[in-house]
Enzyme design. Sequence first.
Site, PDB file in Angstrom:
ATOM      1  N   SER A   1      50.409  66.023   7.275  1.00 45.36           N
ATOM      2  CA  SER A   1      50.990  66.642   6.084  1.00 45.36           C
ATOM      3  C   SER A   1      50.415  68.042   5.923  1.00 45.36           C
ATOM      4  O   SER A   1      49.289  68.319   6.369  1.00 45.36           O
ATOM      5  CB  SER A   1      50.657  65.814   4.846  1.00 45.36           C
ATOM      6  OG  SER A   1      50.997  66.501   3.648  1.00 45.36           O
TER       7      SER A   1
ATOM      8  N   TYR B   1      44.001  62.163  -0.632  1.00 44.30           N
ATOM      9  CA  TYR B   1      45.192  62.184   0.215  1.00 44.30           C
ATOM     10  C   TYR B   1      45.108  63.337   1.208  1.00 44.30           C
ATOM     11  O   TYR B   1      45.295  63.152   2.417  1.00 44.30           O
ATOM     12  CB  TYR B   1      46.467  62.307  -0.625  1.00 44.30           C
ATOM     13  CG  TYR B   1      47.693  62.491   0.233  1.00 44.30           C
ATOM     14  CD1 TYR B   1      48.137  61.455   1.053  1.00 44.30           C
ATOM     15  CD2 TYR B   1      48.377  63.710   0.270  1.00 44.30           C
ATOM     16  CE1 TYR B   1      49.245  61.627   1.883  1.00 44.30           C
ATOM     17  CE2 TYR B   1      49.477  63.884   1.094  1.00 44.30           C
ATOM     18  CZ  TYR B   1      49.911  62.835   1.890  1.00 44.30           C
ATOM     19  OH  TYR B   1      50.992  63.005   2.714  1.00 44.30           O
TER      20      TYR B   1
END
Length: 255
Positions: A139, A152
């Site tokens: 990501s 995250y």
Amino acid sequence: MTSTLFITGATSGFGEACARKFAQAGWKLVLTGRREERLNALCEELSQHTEVHGLVVDVRDRAAMEHAIANLPPSFNQLRGLINNAGLALGTDPAPKCDLDDWETMVDTNIKGLIYTTRLLLPRLIAHGRGAGIVNLGSVAGNYPYPGSHVYGGTKAFVKQFSLNLRCDLQGTGVRVSNIEPGLCESEFSMVRFAGDQARYDATYQGAEPIQPQDIADTIFWVLNTPAHININRLELMPVTQSWSGFAIERHTKA
């Protein structure tokens, strides 16, 4: 020879889109997911195009993954590709307000689940050799910090570095490793992160023309079908509407 692909987290989002894309191209599939009803329905649908084997298993459960992979049907033993898609984000609150259980779930899924699957399948990928490939779903959160990304973003930074390190260890085997790093994407992933808040989900994507799961599936299909002498190390994707924000500055007023 028919190619076989192993996809984790195949019951929604990128994983489901990849399963459809590769099935239509005739790849044999091993699909994992925790939601049995969804997985069975997907396997039944895709079996019209190719051979499909479903594994109702949680990637966080090392023993279950070991058992599932060790007992794959013989026709699925020879593996050409792995897509480590299973992953999640939970919440966007600042770190002092976060639930430690959410943090632990992200670490267990995004890091531990990925390394369990990778390590258990490496012998099969190495046995295939030249042209085999591992695609990890990273990501932009692993590259750029933003408020609420804390654990995250940290897990995705791990995925990025793990992918690069894995390339070093696999030199000479012919096995390729790629890290796909999407930006704003519209999928069930965000609904999970927002704890089912539909209004917040809708507001996030309104007018933004975000990346769609099919876009990522098309990209991964290209990566795994590039000539065997080429490795796509990292590939960062954002919608045209998304770019980088400026640095945050705390300003003090004079007393």
